[in-house]
Write a protein that holds these residues in place. Structure first.
Motif, mmCIF file in Angstrom:
data_model
loop_
_atom_site.group_PDB
_atom_site.id
_atom_site.type_symbol
_atom_site.label_atom_id
_atom_site.label_comp_id
_atom_site.label_asym_id
_atom_site.label_seq_id
_atom_site.Cartn_x
_atom_site.Cartn_y
_atom_site.Cartn_z
ATOM 1 N N ARG A 37 0.848 -1.190 0.000
ATOM 2 C CA ARG A 37 0.000 0.000 0.000
ATOM 3 C C ARG A 37 0.884 1.240 0.000
ATOM 4 O O ARG A 37 1.962 1.200 0.590
ATOM 5 C CB ARG A 37 -0.860 0.033 1.270
ATOM 6 N N PRO A 38 0.433 2.350 -0.551
ATOM 7 C CA PRO A 38 -0.840 2.530 -1.251
ATOM 8 C C PRO A 38 -0.726 2.477 -2.769
ATOM 9 O O PRO A 38 -1.740 2.528 -3.458
ATOM 10 C CB PRO A 38 -1.253 3.937 -0.804
ATOM 11 N N VAL A 39 0.497 2.380 -3.312
ATOM 12 C CA VAL A 39 0.635 2.582 -4.756
ATOM 13 C C VAL A 39 0.521 1.322 -5.594
ATOM 14 O O VAL A 39 0.190 1.385 -6.768
ATOM 15 C CB VAL A 39 1.979 3.282 -5.086
ATOM 16 N N PRO A 41 -1.122 -2.118 -4.503
ATOM 17 C CA PRO A 41 -1.669 -3.084 -3.553
ATOM 18 C C PRO A 41 -1.600 -4.537 -4.032
ATOM 19 O O PRO A 41 -1.890 -4.831 -5.194
ATOM 20 C CB PRO A 41 -3.123 -2.636 -3.397
ATOM 21 N N ASP A 80 -9.742 -1.901 5.486
ATOM 22 C CA ASP A 80 -9.624 -0.595 4.834
ATOM 23 C C ASP A 80 -9.814 0.537 5.843
ATOM 24 O O ASP A 80 -9.098 1.543 5.796
ATOM 25 C CB ASP A 80 -10.657 -0.471 3.713
ATOM 26 N N TYR A 83 -6.691 0.756 8.034
ATOM 27 C CA TYR A 83 -5.577 1.405 7.337
ATOM 28 C C TYR A 83 -5.782 2.917 7.281
ATOM 29 O O TYR A 83 -4.851 3.698 7.503
ATOM 30 C CB TYR A 83 -5.430 0.844 5.923
ATOM 31 N N ASP A 84 -6.995 3.327 6.970
ATOM 32 C CA ASP A 84 -7.315 4.750 6.910
ATOM 33 C C ASP A 84 -7.002 5.420 8.243
ATOM 34 O O ASP A 84 -6.353 6.484 8.297
ATOM 35 C CB ASP A 84 -8.798 4.904 6.553
ATOM 36 N N SER A 87 -2.972 4.923 9.327
ATOM 37 C CA SER A 87 -2.065 5.738 8.518
ATOM 38 C C SER A 87 -2.240 7.224 8.808
ATOM 39 O O SER A 87 -1.307 8.018 8.647
ATOM 40 C CB SER A 87 -2.270 5.454 7.023
ATOM 41 N N ARG A 160 6.156 3.348 9.461
ATOM 42 C CA ARG A 160 5.935 2.783 8.132
ATOM 43 C C ARG A 160 7.271 2.312 7.585
ATOM 44 O O ARG A 160 8.281 2.994 7.717
ATOM 45 C CB ARG A 160 5.344 3.856 7.209
ATOM 46 N N ARG A 167 6.197 -0.340 2.404
ATOM 47 C CA ARG A 167 5.417 0.674 3.098
ATOM 48 C C ARG A 167 4.470 0.088 4.143
ATOM 49 O O ARG A 167 3.428 0.659 4.452
ATOM 50 C CB ARG A 167 4.624 1.543 2.107
#
Length: 214
Positions: A37-39, A41, A80, A83-84, A87, A160, A167
């Motif tokens: 994540r995030p680029v 997955p 999800d 993670y939101d 992060s 991270r 990441r």
């Protein structure tokens, strides 16, 4: 709005799809079921078999008769949201209200209290006391995330992985030197090997090596 960051060009190997159980907390181990994540997955828990493996790896036992697809879908949604929220502690963004609402709703279910029984051989855990309904399992994970956010010491240890490919979010140990990478055996060694190749390529006038796969 600026352009979305581009993922480094790396192969999705079997190792990249490995489940991770070294993030330092239950909720972060759930977040780690998506790699890179995030680029870029990479799904690591995409079917019932992987769900069973993850539950076994984190020590959660669903009660017999659970609906695997429904539990998997619920865990993906919680993942999800987690993670939101997690992060946001690192980059300062405002979590989506729906993420906070979902975590609060799932945490509202009271997990079953562990029980003991007395036998002729002494005290033992009561049979079935570790079995979790789907709601209880989700609650255990959601409560772990809330405890992470509520604990100043754990928040400070949240970091991270420095690998631009990985990441991964993880907790640094309570004592000792903070880690730069999620795992020295994985991203740490990969980063050092890539740096060595770049130095050799620069010395030889060749093309520098790109990032390695975690």
């Amino acid at each position: 709005m600026g352009a979305a960051p581009q993922a480094p060009r790396t192969r999705v190997t079997a190792r990249a799809r490995d489940l991770r159980f070294d993030a330092g907390s239950l909720s972060l181990n759930l977040v780690a079921t998506v790699g890179r994540r995030p680029v870029g997955p990479v799904e690591r828990m995409g079917d019932a078999e992987r769900l069973v493996a993850w539950c076994r790896g984190v020590g959660l036992t669903p009660a017999p008769g659970y609906a695997a697809e429904a539990l998997l879908s619920s865990l993906h949604a919680l993942r999800d949201a987690a993670y939101d929220i997690a992060s946001s502690l690192l980059d300062g963004h405002r979590p989506h209200p729906a993420s906070v609402e979902l975590v609060n709703d799932l945490a509202a279910c009271e997990p079953p209290a562990p029980r003991l029984k007395l036998t002729r051989d002494g005290v033992r855990p009561a049979s079935g006391s570790d079995l979790l309904t789907e709601d209880a399992l989700l609650s255990v994970v959601a409560r772990d995330l809330i405890e992470l956010v509520s604990d100043a010491s754990r928040r400070q240890r949240l970091t991270r992985c420095a690998s631009e490919v990985c990441r991964m979010l993880y907790l640094n140990p309570e004592s000792g030197r903070p880690r730069q990478w999620c795992s020295m055996r994985r991203c740490g060694n990969n980063a050092k090997a890539a740096a060595h190749r770049r130095r050799r390529a620069a010395t030889a006038g060749g093309r520098p090596a790109g990032p390695d796969t975690p």
